[in-house]
Design a protein around this motif. Sequence first.
Motif, PDB file in Angstrom:
ATOM      1  N   SER A  74       0.848  -1.191   0.000  1.00  0.00           N
ATOM      2  CA  SER A  74       0.000   0.000   0.000  1.00  0.00           C
ATOM      3  C   SER A  74       0.882   1.239   0.000  1.00  0.00           C
ATOM      4  CB  SER A  74      -0.888   0.010   1.238  1.00  0.00           C
ATOM      5  OG  SER A  74      -0.091   0.197   2.410  1.00  0.00           O
ATOM      6  N   LYS A  75       0.292   2.393  -0.266  1.00  0.00           N
ATOM      7  CA  LYS A  75       1.077   3.626  -0.292  1.00  0.00           C
ATOM      8  C   LYS A  75       1.758   3.873   1.042  1.00  0.00           C
ATOM      9  CE  LYS A  75       0.893   8.584  -1.243  1.00  0.00           C
ATOM     10  NZ  LYS A  75       1.752   8.889  -0.072  1.00  0.00           N
ATOM     11  N   GLU A  76       1.032   3.630   2.134  1.00  0.00           N
ATOM     12  CA  GLU A  76       1.612   3.855   3.463  1.00  0.00           C
ATOM     13  C   GLU A  76       2.790   2.921   3.701  1.00  0.00           C
ATOM     14  OE1 GLU A  76      -1.582   3.431   2.786  1.00  0.00           O
ATOM     15  OE2 GLU A  76      -2.276   5.501   3.110  1.00  0.00           O
ATOM     16  N   GLU A  77       2.641   1.656   3.346  1.00  0.00           N
ATOM     17  CA  GLU A  77       3.737   0.702   3.514  1.00  0.00           C
ATOM     18  C   GLU A  77       4.920   1.087   2.628  1.00  0.00           C
ATOM     19  OE1 GLU A  77       1.566  -3.544   4.472  1.00  0.00           O
ATOM     20  OE2 GLU A  77       1.444  -2.754   2.442  1.00  0.00           O
ATOM     21  N   ALA A  78       4.630   1.443   1.378  1.00  0.00           N
ATOM     22  CA  ALA A  78       5.699   1.800   0.449  1.00  0.00           C
ATOM     23  C   ALA A  78       6.443   3.053   0.911  1.00  0.00           C
ATOM     24  CB  ALA A  78       5.120   2.008  -0.950  1.00  0.00           C
ATOM     25  N   ASP A  79       5.712   4.035   1.426  1.00  0.00           N
ATOM     26  CA  ASP A  79       6.351   5.248   1.958  1.00  0.00           C
ATOM     27  C   ASP A  79       7.310   4.904   3.091  1.00  0.00           C
ATOM     28  OD1 ASP A  79       4.959   6.835   0.194  1.00  0.00           O
ATOM     29  OD2 ASP A  79       3.454   7.482   1.650  1.00  0.00           O
ATOM     30  N   ARG A  80       6.849   4.043   3.993  1.00  0.00           N
ATOM     31  CA  ARG A  80       7.677   3.655   5.140  1.00  0.00           C
ATOM     32  C   ARG A  80       8.924   2.896   4.694  1.00  0.00           C
ATOM     33  NH1 ARG A  80       7.779  -1.101   7.490  1.00  0.00           N
ATOM     34  NH2 ARG A  80       5.775  -1.706   6.565  1.00  0.00           N
ATOM     35  N   LEU A  81       8.757   1.947   3.778  1.00  0.00           N
ATOM     36  CA  LEU A  81       9.888   1.159   3.298  1.00  0.00           C
ATOM     37  C   LEU A  81      10.912   2.039   2.569  1.00  0.00           C
ATOM     38  CD1 LEU A  81       7.931  -1.943   1.969  1.00  0.00           C
ATOM     39  CD2 LEU A  81       9.385  -1.862   4.004  1.00  0.00           C
ATOM     40  N   PHE A  82      10.425   2.998   1.784  1.00  0.00           N
ATOM     41  CA  PHE A  82      11.330   3.896   1.073  1.00  0.00           C
ATOM     42  C   PHE A  82      12.203   4.671   2.059  1.00  0.00           C
ATOM     43  CE2 PHE A  82      12.537   7.907  -0.815  1.00  0.00           C
ATOM     44  CZ  PHE A  82      12.979   7.552  -2.084  1.00  0.00           C
ATOM     45  N   GLN A  83      11.588   5.220   3.101  1.00  0.00           N
ATOM     46  CA  GLN A  83      12.348   5.991   4.083  1.00  0.00           C
ATOM     47  C   GLN A  83      13.347   5.122   4.832  1.00  0.00           C
ATOM     48  OE1 GLN A  83      12.465   9.235   4.346  1.00  0.00           O
ATOM     49  NE2 GLN A  83      10.965   9.391   2.687  1.00  0.00           N
ATOM     50  N   GLN A  84      12.964   3.895   5.142  1.00  0.00           N
ATOM     51  CA  GLN A  84      13.878   2.994   5.838  1.00  0.00           C
ATOM     52  C   GLN A  84      15.073   2.630   4.962  1.00  0.00           C
ATOM     53  OE1 GLN A  84      11.204  -0.178   6.924  1.00  0.00           O
ATOM     54  NE2 GLN A  84      10.630   0.772   8.862  1.00  0.00           N
ATOM     55  N   LEU A  85      14.823   2.428   3.670  1.00  0.00           N
ATOM     56  CA  LEU A  85      15.931   2.119   2.766  1.00  0.00           C
ATOM     57  C   LEU A  85      16.870   3.313   2.619  1.00  0.00           C
ATOM     58  CD1 LEU A  85      14.110   0.127  -0.067  1.00  0.00           C
ATOM     59  CD2 LEU A  85      15.606  -0.781   1.721  1.00  0.00           C
TER      60      LEU A  85
END
Length: 264
Positions: A74-85
């Motif tokens: 989802s957008k929320e999950e993808a946003d979080r993963l992007f920032q963590q990477l």
Amino acid sequence: MEKFVNQRLSKHCCSSDDAKTTSPRKRVKLLEDERMKWEEEEEEDEALAEFSHPVPWQKIESEGLDCDYALLFSKEEADRLFQQLEEEVVYATGEEAKVHVFGKLHNIPRKQATYGDAGLNYTYSGVTRSAYPWTPTLESIRNAVTKATGQTFNFVLVNRYKDGQDHMGEHRDDEKELDPLCPIASVSLGAARDFIFRHRDARGKQSQPRRQIEPVRLELAHGSLLLMNPPTNTFWYHGLPVRKKVLVPRVNLTFRRIAQDGKK
């Protein structure tokens, strides 16, 4: 569970008038059949609960091209993963940030990093890269890809594009280290970018192509997963062209399975 099944069996099998006149041996057989039916339904319910949100795949096919595409996060999950990477991934610098093209070293027009299982090496564009240990986020994304595809991966190539000027030329992922039976799973996070497939027999001068095979263009969205199944990389080149209007970064993860000790 057993008590609950027995209660349902009792209500289902013994409430009718017919059950009163059935022989004891036949009643036992009926009960056993019903028990097995209910247990099978319980197992199906548990399996559905585990995959309560199956990935809706879109099939992409052409001559020798076999891909599956879906929104994995989802957008929320993808946003979080992007920032963590952005916090975890360490990209190559210096000589490690170059590739061989026609016998000369050139800077890679993007940032690049390699992660995977211990001891793995991957050679592409004339340069050999060693795998750094998995970061928590990369391992988490790999597990999500495995759950969605049923495939296991031991290596990931990370490419970061700062904007639409960063790009990747047309190429095939057909290196000898790769398991030829395993697909390549490409996860995209950040800016949506065009992704172009071009058949090997249609490449060359545009005015005189060898064969009239139309290229296939996709837009890889934030949180998406593209599965490139065999024999796609045998017949089709793929690339990420320059898109000057794209002003935000993108991170792409291509999960692979490298055959260890020369065994495929």
